[in-house]
Design an enzyme around this catalytic site. Structure first.
Site, PDB file in Angstrom:
ATOM      1  N   GLU A   5     111.940  90.682  45.937  1.00 22.63           N
ATOM      2  CA  GLU A   5     113.169  91.163  45.294  1.00 22.63           C
ATOM      3  C   GLU A   5     113.517  90.239  44.138  1.00 22.63           C
ATOM      4  O   GLU A   5     113.627  89.023  44.309  1.00 22.63           O
ATOM      5  CB  GLU A   5     114.353  91.202  46.280  1.00 22.63           C
ATOM      6  CG  GLU A   5     115.646  91.663  45.574  1.00 22.63           C
ATOM      7  CD  GLU A   5     116.876  91.764  46.478  1.00 22.63           C
ATOM      8  OE1 GLU A   5     116.785  91.419  47.672  1.00 22.63           O
ATOM      9  OE2 GLU A   5     117.931  92.191  45.961  1.00 22.63           O
ATOM     10  N   ASN A  64     117.473  95.311  41.583  1.00 20.69           N
ATOM     11  CA  ASN A  64     118.825  95.816  41.804  1.00 20.69           C
ATOM     12  C   ASN A  64     119.283  96.585  40.572  1.00 20.69           C
ATOM     13  O   ASN A  64     119.086  96.129  39.443  1.00 20.69           O
ATOM     14  CB  ASN A  64     119.786  94.655  42.066  1.00 20.69           C
ATOM     15  CG  ASN A  64     119.473  93.959  43.379  1.00 20.69           C
ATOM     16  OD1 ASN A  64     119.760  94.473  44.452  1.00 20.69           O
ATOM     17  ND2 ASN A  64     118.838  92.791  43.292  1.00 20.69           N
ATOM     18  N   GLU A  90     116.966  99.104  44.034  1.00 21.04           N
ATOM     19  CA  GLU A  90     117.975  98.930  45.089  1.00 21.04           C
ATOM     20  C   GLU A  90     119.346  99.294  44.545  1.00 21.04           C
ATOM     21  O   GLU A  90     119.758  98.782  43.511  1.00 21.04           O
ATOM     22  CB  GLU A  90     118.002  97.468  45.578  1.00 21.04           C
ATOM     23  CG  GLU A  90     116.677  97.013  46.142  1.00 21.04           C
ATOM     24  CD  GLU A  90     116.758  95.667  46.864  1.00 21.04           C
ATOM     25  OE1 GLU A  90     117.861  95.081  46.967  1.00 21.04           O
ATOM     26  OE2 GLU A  90     115.690  95.195  47.313  1.00 21.04           O
ATOM     27  N   ASP A 109     121.060  99.320  49.553  1.00 20.51           N
ATOM     28  CA  ASP A 109     121.321  97.897  49.799  1.00 20.51           C
ATOM     29  C   ASP A 109     122.536  97.709  50.707  1.00 20.51           C
ATOM     30  O   ASP A 109     123.390  98.588  50.798  1.00 20.51           O
ATOM     31  CB  ASP A 109     121.591  97.208  48.453  1.00 20.51           C
ATOM     32  CG  ASP A 109     121.160  95.755  48.444  1.00 20.51           C
ATOM     33  OD1 ASP A 109     120.910  95.183  49.521  1.00 20.51           O
ATOM     34  OD2 ASP A 109     121.073  95.182  47.341  1.00 20.51           O
ATOM     35  N   GLU A 138     117.848  91.883  56.120  1.00 22.23           N
ATOM     36  CA  GLU A 138     118.201  90.853  55.132  1.00 22.23           C
ATOM     37  C   GLU A 138     118.849  89.646  55.791  1.00 22.23           C
ATOM     38  O   GLU A 138     119.500  89.771  56.827  1.00 22.23           O
ATOM     39  CB  GLU A 138     119.248  91.407  54.164  1.00 22.23           C
ATOM     40  CG  GLU A 138     118.738  92.329  53.116  1.00 22.23           C
ATOM     41  CD  GLU A 138     119.797  92.512  52.027  1.00 22.23           C
ATOM     42  OE1 GLU A 138     119.547  92.032  50.913  1.00 22.23           O
ATOM     43  OE2 GLU A 138     120.848  93.112  52.290  1.00 22.23           O
TER      44      GLU A 138
HETATM   45  P1  C2E Z   1     121.852  91.388  47.229  1.00 27.13           P
HETATM   46  O1  C2E Z   1     121.164  92.394  46.375  1.00 27.13           O
HETATM   47  O2  C2E Z   1     122.315  91.815  48.563  1.00 27.13           O
HETATM   48  O3  C2E Z   1     120.850  90.165  47.287  1.00 27.13           O
HETATM   49  C1  C2E Z   1     120.663  89.352  48.416  1.00 27.13           C
HETATM   50  C2  C2E Z   1     121.474  88.088  48.314  1.00 27.13           C
HETATM   51  O4  C2E Z   1     121.376  87.360  49.540  1.00 27.13           O
HETATM   52  C3  C2E Z   1     120.963  87.145  47.238  1.00 27.13           C
HETATM   53  O5  C2E Z   1     122.099  86.462  46.731  1.00 27.13           O
HETATM   54  C4  C2E Z   1     120.073  86.193  48.033  1.00 27.13           C
HETATM   55  O6  C2E Z   1     119.872  84.951  47.408  1.00 27.13           O
HETATM   56  C5  C2E Z   1     120.891  86.064  49.291  1.00 27.13           C
HETATM   57  N1  C2E Z   1     120.088  85.661  50.451  1.00 27.13           N
HETATM   58  C6  C2E Z   1     118.765  85.777  50.637  1.00 27.13           C
HETATM   59  N2  C2E Z   1     118.388  85.322  51.851  1.00 27.13           N
HETATM   60  C7  C2E Z   1     119.534  84.895  52.468  1.00 27.13           C
HETATM   61  C8  C2E Z   1     119.802  84.308  53.749  1.00 27.13           C
HETATM   62  O7  C2E Z   1     118.925  84.089  54.574  1.00 27.13           O
HETATM   63  N3  C2E Z   1     121.101  84.021  54.019  1.00 27.13           N
HETATM   64  C9  C2E Z   1     122.103  84.259  53.129  1.00 27.13           C
HETATM   65  N4  C2E Z   1     123.346  83.932  53.488  1.00 27.13           N
HETATM   66  N5  C2E Z   1     121.875  84.809  51.911  1.00 27.13           N
HETATM   67  C10 C2E Z   1     120.601  85.130  51.588  1.00 27.13           C
HETATM   68  P2  C2E Z   1     122.301  86.239  45.169  1.00 27.13           P
HETATM   69  O8  C2E Z   1     120.988  86.019  44.488  1.00 27.13           O
HETATM   70  O9  C2E Z   1     123.366  85.225  45.029  1.00 27.13           O
HETATM   71  O10 C2E Z   1     122.826  87.648  44.668  1.00 27.13           O
HETATM   72  C11 C2E Z   1     124.055  88.154  45.116  1.00 27.13           C
HETATM   73  C12 C2E Z   1     124.206  89.594  44.694  1.00 27.13           C
HETATM   74  O11 C2E Z   1     124.278  89.704  43.263  1.00 27.13           O
HETATM   75  C13 C2E Z   1     123.028  90.461  45.097  1.00 27.13           C
HETATM   76  O12 C2E Z   1     123.155  90.820  46.443  1.00 27.13           O
HETATM   77  C14 C2E Z   1     123.184  91.613  44.137  1.00 27.13           C
HETATM   78  O13 C2E Z   1     124.154  92.536  44.599  1.00 27.13           O
HETATM   79  C15 C2E Z   1     123.683  90.922  42.874  1.00 27.13           C
HETATM   80  N6  C2E Z   1     122.531  90.677  41.991  1.00 27.13           N
HETATM   81  C16 C2E Z   1     121.639  89.652  41.987  1.00 27.13           C
HETATM   82  N7  C2E Z   1     120.712  89.823  41.029  1.00 27.13           N
HETATM   83  C17 C2E Z   1     121.008  91.005  40.430  1.00 27.13           C
HETATM   84  C18 C2E Z   1     120.409  91.756  39.348  1.00 27.13           C
HETATM   85  O14 C2E Z   1     119.370  91.389  38.777  1.00 27.13           O
HETATM   86  N8  C2E Z   1     121.029  92.942  39.001  1.00 27.13           N
HETATM   87  C19 C2E Z   1     122.150  93.386  39.639  1.00 27.13           C
HETATM   88  N9  C2E Z   1     122.678  94.558  39.268  1.00 27.13           N
HETATM   89  N10 C2E Z   1     122.712  92.723  40.658  1.00 27.13           N
HETATM   90  C20 C2E Z   1     122.160  91.539  41.043  1.00 27.13           C
HETATM   91 CA    CA Z   2     119.523  93.751  46.694  1.00 26.62          CA
HETATM   92 CA    CA Z   3     121.840  93.115  50.252  1.00 28.87          CA
HETATM   93 CA    CA Z   4     124.989  93.036  47.632  1.00 31.11          CA
END
Ligand code: C2E
Ligand code: CA
Ligand code: CA
Ligand code: CA
Length: 279
Positions: free
Chosen positions: A58, A117, A149, A179, A236
């Site tokens: 991802e 995403n 996603e 998602d 996840e």
């Molecule tokens: P998401 O799509 O649900 O992505 C998963 C989030 O959970 C990611 O946070 C990831 O780093 C985190 N994560 C992964 N494994 C674990 C784990 O074991 N425990 C916990 N507590 N967290 C874990 P991240 O990278 O901070 O991204 C947060 C949200 O921001 C994403 O949730 C997504 O909704 C958005 N996002 C991130 N990158 C993009 C992107 O390129 N485009 C768009 N539109 N949204 C993005």
């Molecule tokens: Ca995602």
């Molecule tokens: Ca998610």
């Molecule tokens: Ca999310």
């Protein structure tokens, strides 16, 4: 009591003012960041739980600000969605991810699926969805190994339009993942409306799977529902070996989380892929 009330009102106003300033400041910083190319993509592996092999990645955006360091997506994605800066950012993310996918395909990692995403704002914007489609047309990668996603489905004002758009992506071979499944924004009603192939079980369920009985039951229920509907499930937020074992034992197909791997830059992922054998 009156005095207290007045203070509360004042405090409330100050907070609103601070919120607005924070918002404007964030939006200005975002604009500079877009101009200065401060964004980078990290990739988090998803493994097949039965074998331990990495089957997909991802892409997650990272913002490395020159003075403030890493700013989390949860701070800037919502602002970017409100200001419309998400469109330009997402176009860049798609192009960069596709360039990287092409590189991995050239190195022989053809079976690795890439997940991106997509904001539901982009999905329902005529012009910006067309931009995304034209970016997809620029690259000749294997789109059957490409997932979009979607989340915050409650914010989709026009479900018919969303369905049509998702089907257009699917006609190119892409798969669609729902998602944060199980949260308020992403629930069972969307399963029958939207053309979904994959559900990403929200980390809040995975978190307590081994300490309470109920989340376990809910996950088992979702897995059997998914089997009936012919959907793939990705769990996840797997943070412990216990959680991983539990999910593996109840035949959840894919898993993602810090215990398996944190999101990492492309070079580190390439290194991981070169050692990608069953455990
Ligand atoms: P998401 O799509 O649900 O992505 C998963 C989030 O959970 C990611 O946070 C990831 O780093 C985190 N994560 C992964 N494994 C674990 C784990 O074991 N425990 C916990 N507590 N967290 C874990 P991240 O990278 O901070 O991204 C947060 C949200 O921001 C994403 O949730 C997504 O909704 C958005 N996002 C991130 N990158 C993009 C992107 O390129 N485009 C768009 N539109 N949204 C993005
Ligand atoms: Ca995602
Ligand atoms: Ca998610
Ligand atoms: Ca999310």
């Amino acid at each position: 009591a009156k005095k207290e009330g007045k203070n509360k009102v004042l405090l409330y106003k100050e907070n609103i003012h601070e919120d607005i300033m924070w918002h404007i400041n964030m939006s200005n910083k975002l604009q500079k960041a877009l101009d200065n190319k401060e964004f980078e993509l990290y990739y988090q592996p998803q493994i097949e739980l039965s074998s331990g092999r990495i089957v997909s990645l991802e892409a997650l955006v990272r913002w490395n600000h020159p003075t403030e360091g890493f700013i989390p997506p949860s701070d800037f994605i919502p602002v970017a969605e409100e200001t419309g800066q998400i469109y330009g950012l997402e176009q860049r993310i798609f192009r960069n991810a596709l360039i990287q996918k092409q590189k991995w395909e050239q190195k022989g990692y053809r079976d690795i699926t890439l997940s991106l995403n997509l904001s539901s704002k982009t999905l329902i914007s005529n012009m910006n969805f067309r931009f995304i489609e034209s970016i997809l047309s620029e690259f000749h990668v294997d789109y059957t190994k490409f997932v979009v996603e979607i989340t915050e489905t409650a914010a989709i004002s026009n479900v018919e339009l969303a369905i049509e758009r998702l089907n257009r992506l699917k006609s190119r071979g892409l798969k669609i993942a729902l998602d944060d499944f199980g949260t308020g924004y992403s629930s069972i009603t969307y399963l029958k409306q939207l053309p979904i192939d994959i559900i990403k079980l929200d980390k809040s369920y995975v978190k307590s799977v081994t300490d309470g009985r109920r989340d376990g039951s809910i996950i088992k229920f979702i897995l059997s529902l998914a089997r009936d509907l012919n959907l793939t499930v990705v769990a996840e937020g797997i943070e412990t070996s216990k959680q991983l074992e539990y999910l593996k034992n109840i035949n959840c197909s894919l898993g993602q989380g810090y215990f398996i791997s944190i999101p990492q830059p492309a070079e580190a992922i390439t290194e991981m892929l070169s050692n990608n054998t069953s455990t």
